[in-house]
Design an enzyme around this catalytic site. Structure first.
Site, short mmCIF file in Angstrom:
data_model
loop_
_atom_site.label_atom_id
_atom_site.label_comp_id
_atom_site.label_asym_id
_atom_site.label_seq_id
_atom_site.Cartn_x
_atom_site.Cartn_y
_atom_site.Cartn_z
N LYS A 21 0.84 -1.21 0.00
CA LYS A 21 0.00 0.00 0.00
C LYS A 21 0.87 1.26 0.00
O LYS A 21 0.67 2.17 -0.80
CB LYS A 21 -0.92 0.02 1.25
N ARG A 98 -9.25 0.77 9.49
CA ARG A 98 -8.73 -0.56 9.82
C ARG A 98 -9.67 -1.32 10.73
O ARG A 98 -9.35 -2.44 11.12
CB ARG A 98 -7.42 -0.37 10.57
N ARG A 137 12.13 -5.27 4.67
CA ARG A 137 11.82 -3.85 4.41
C ARG A 137 12.74 -2.94 5.23
O ARG A 137 13.05 -3.19 6.37
CB ARG A 137 10.37 -3.54 4.80
N ARG A 170 11.96 -0.87 10.73
CA ARG A 170 10.94 -0.42 11.68
C ARG A 170 10.86 -1.39 12.86
O ARG A 170 10.98 -2.60 12.66
CB ARG A 170 9.56 -0.38 11.00
N ARG A 181 0.80 -8.45 13.94
CA ARG A 181 0.09 -7.56 12.99
C ARG A 181 -0.75 -8.35 12.00
O ARG A 181 -1.84 -7.93 11.62
CB ARG A 181 1.11 -6.68 12.25
P1 AP5 Z 1 4.98 -1.53 1.87
O1 AP5 Z 1 4.56 -0.76 0.68
O2 AP5 Z 1 5.78 -0.82 2.92
O3 AP5 Z 1 3.73 -2.30 2.51
P2 AP5 Z 1 2.46 -1.70 3.24
O4 AP5 Z 1 1.25 -2.39 2.68
O5 AP5 Z 1 2.45 -0.20 3.21
O6 AP5 Z 1 2.73 -2.26 4.69
P3 AP5 Z 1 2.80 -1.57 6.12
O7 AP5 Z 1 3.50 -2.57 7.02
O8 AP5 Z 1 3.38 -0.20 6.11
O9 AP5 Z 1 1.35 -1.51 6.47
P4 AP5 Z 1 0.76 -1.54 7.81
O10 AP5 Z 1 -0.62 -1.37 7.38
O11 AP5 Z 1 1.01 -2.67 8.72
O12 AP5 Z 1 1.57 -0.39 8.61
P5 AP5 Z 1 1.18 1.09 8.96
O13 AP5 Z 1 2.39 1.91 8.82
O14 AP5 Z 1 -0.07 1.49 8.27
O15 AP5 Z 1 5.83 -2.81 1.34
C1 AP5 Z 1 6.45 -3.69 2.25
C2 AP5 Z 1 7.80 -4.19 1.68
O16 AP5 Z 1 7.52 -4.99 0.53
C3 AP5 Z 1 8.74 -3.06 1.20
O17 AP5 Z 1 10.07 -3.43 1.48
C4 AP5 Z 1 8.49 -3.00 -0.33
O18 AP5 Z 1 9.66 -2.57 -1.02
C5 AP5 Z 1 8.16 -4.46 -0.64
N1 AP5 Z 1 7.21 -4.62 -1.72
C6 AP5 Z 1 6.10 -3.87 -1.97
N2 AP5 Z 1 5.43 -4.34 -3.05
C7 AP5 Z 1 6.15 -5.43 -3.48
C8 AP5 Z 1 6.00 -6.35 -4.57
N3 AP5 Z 1 4.96 -6.25 -5.43
N4 AP5 Z 1 6.91 -7.35 -4.70
C9 AP5 Z 1 7.96 -7.46 -3.82
N5 AP5 Z 1 8.17 -6.60 -2.80
C10 AP5 Z 1 7.28 -5.60 -2.63
O19 AP5 Z 1 0.78 0.93 10.51
C11 AP5 Z 1 1.75 0.69 11.51
C12 AP5 Z 1 1.06 0.64 12.87
O20 AP5 Z 1 0.43 1.91 13.15
C13 AP5 Z 1 -0.07 -0.38 13.02
O21 AP5 Z 1 0.42 -1.68 13.35
C14 AP5 Z 1 -0.90 0.25 14.15
O22 AP5 Z 1 -0.30 0.04 15.41
C15 AP5 Z 1 -0.82 1.73 13.83
N6 AP5 Z 1 -1.93 2.19 12.96
C16 AP5 Z 1 -1.79 2.74 11.72
N7 AP5 Z 1 -3.00 3.02 11.21
C17 AP5 Z 1 -3.91 2.66 12.15
C18 AP5 Z 1 -5.34 2.68 12.20
N8 AP5 Z 1 -6.07 3.15 11.17
N9 AP5 Z 1 -5.94 2.22 13.32
C19 AP5 Z 1 -5.23 1.76 14.36
N10 AP5 Z 1 -3.88 1.69 14.38
C20 AP5 Z 1 -3.23 2.14 13.28
#
Ligand code: AP5
Length: 231
Positions: A21, A98, A137, A170, A181
């Protein structure tokens, strides 16, 4: 990059941790195509800056749990009010909603303004691939640029190509937090797939393909013109 008149303007990127994403939303924002609003990036900035919200959120994030709805909803809506009009071509919410209460709050907020979500893009990837991606990552502490130790390392180890910031793993990409997660996603976020499907908003993307192939699918769903080969 050209836009179509019918291009969706209010879009949610939904999918498990590591599905891509952030990778695709960041790229679209860099092209000036849409504004990228990531609740994860907002929370990490709050933790770095040592704000009250950051200190409340940190314990949940490090453990791989969700931050309570009330904190997240207020934070996101304040940011939408402040920045929502910045991109003429609309915004992408990455990591929000979420939970069902977050989805309902978003619908109510948009309703009150006579608006609605245009599309929810679901990034579909199986768990083994997600663990592999998250364990390799790397993320810039300065500008949140996303790298991958295997596929997309920064040109100079530990240094961001874009801003020169520190590129690190991270805290919540440690194996125990990643497992948590994925469980939390299955229990609390995956039910939103039906929520949006029933409302006719859901568009599925097979996000297990290469980054370039997934980008092609994202652009097609968003109706944004581009010159790369699509598969
Ligand atoms: P990446 O693009 O970073 O993946 P992502 O889907 O963005 O994953 P995140 O881990 O950032 O999502 P998340 O939803 O858990 O974390 P968030 O920061 O929102 O890609 C991942 C890796 O794969 C990279 O190395 C990339 O290069 C590689 N890649 C990408 N596409 C690829 C492909 N096609 N092929 C191969 N490799 C690929 O949330 C973090 C924390 O914040 C949560 O755990 C929670 O505690 C809190 N939080 C955030 N939002 C909320 C909410 N709305 N409600 C409650 N808590 C929240």
């Amino acid at each position: 990059m050209s836009e179509n008149a019918g291009q969706p303007r209010r879009v949610v990127f939904l999918g498990p941790p590591g599905a891509g994403k952030g990778t695709h939303a960041t790229w679209l924002a860099q092209q000036g195509a849409m504004l990228h609003l990531s609740t994860g990036d907002m929370l990490r900035a709050a933790v770095r800056e040592g704000t009250e919200l950051g200190s409340q959120a940190k314990q949940f994030m490090d453990a791989g749990k969700l931050v309570p709805d009330a904190l997240i909803i207020d934070m996101l809506f304040e940011t939408l009010s402040a920045r929502g009009g910045e991109a003429a071509s609309g915004w992408i919410l990455d990591g929000f909603p979420r939970t069902e209460p977050q989805a309902v709050a978003l619908d109510e907020r948009l309703d009150a303004k006579g608006e609605q979500l245009d599309a929810v893009l679901l990034f579909d990837v199986d768990s083994d691939e997600l663990v592999e991606r998250l364990s390799s990552r790397l993320t810039c502490k300065g500008c949140s640029a996303i790298y991958n130790r295997r596929l997309r390392p920064p040109e100079v180890e530990g240094v961001c190509d874009r801003c020169g910031g520190n590129v690190v793993q991270r805290a919540d990409d440690e194996p125990a937090a990643v497992r948590k997660r994925l469980e939390v996603y299955a229990d609390q976020t995956a039910p939103l797939i039906d929520y949006y499907d029933q409302r006719g908003k859901l568009l599925r993307i097979d996000a297990a393909r290469s980054i370039e192939e997934v980008r092609g699918a994202v652009l097609r769903h968003l109706g944004i013109g581009h010159t790369e080969t699509e598969h």
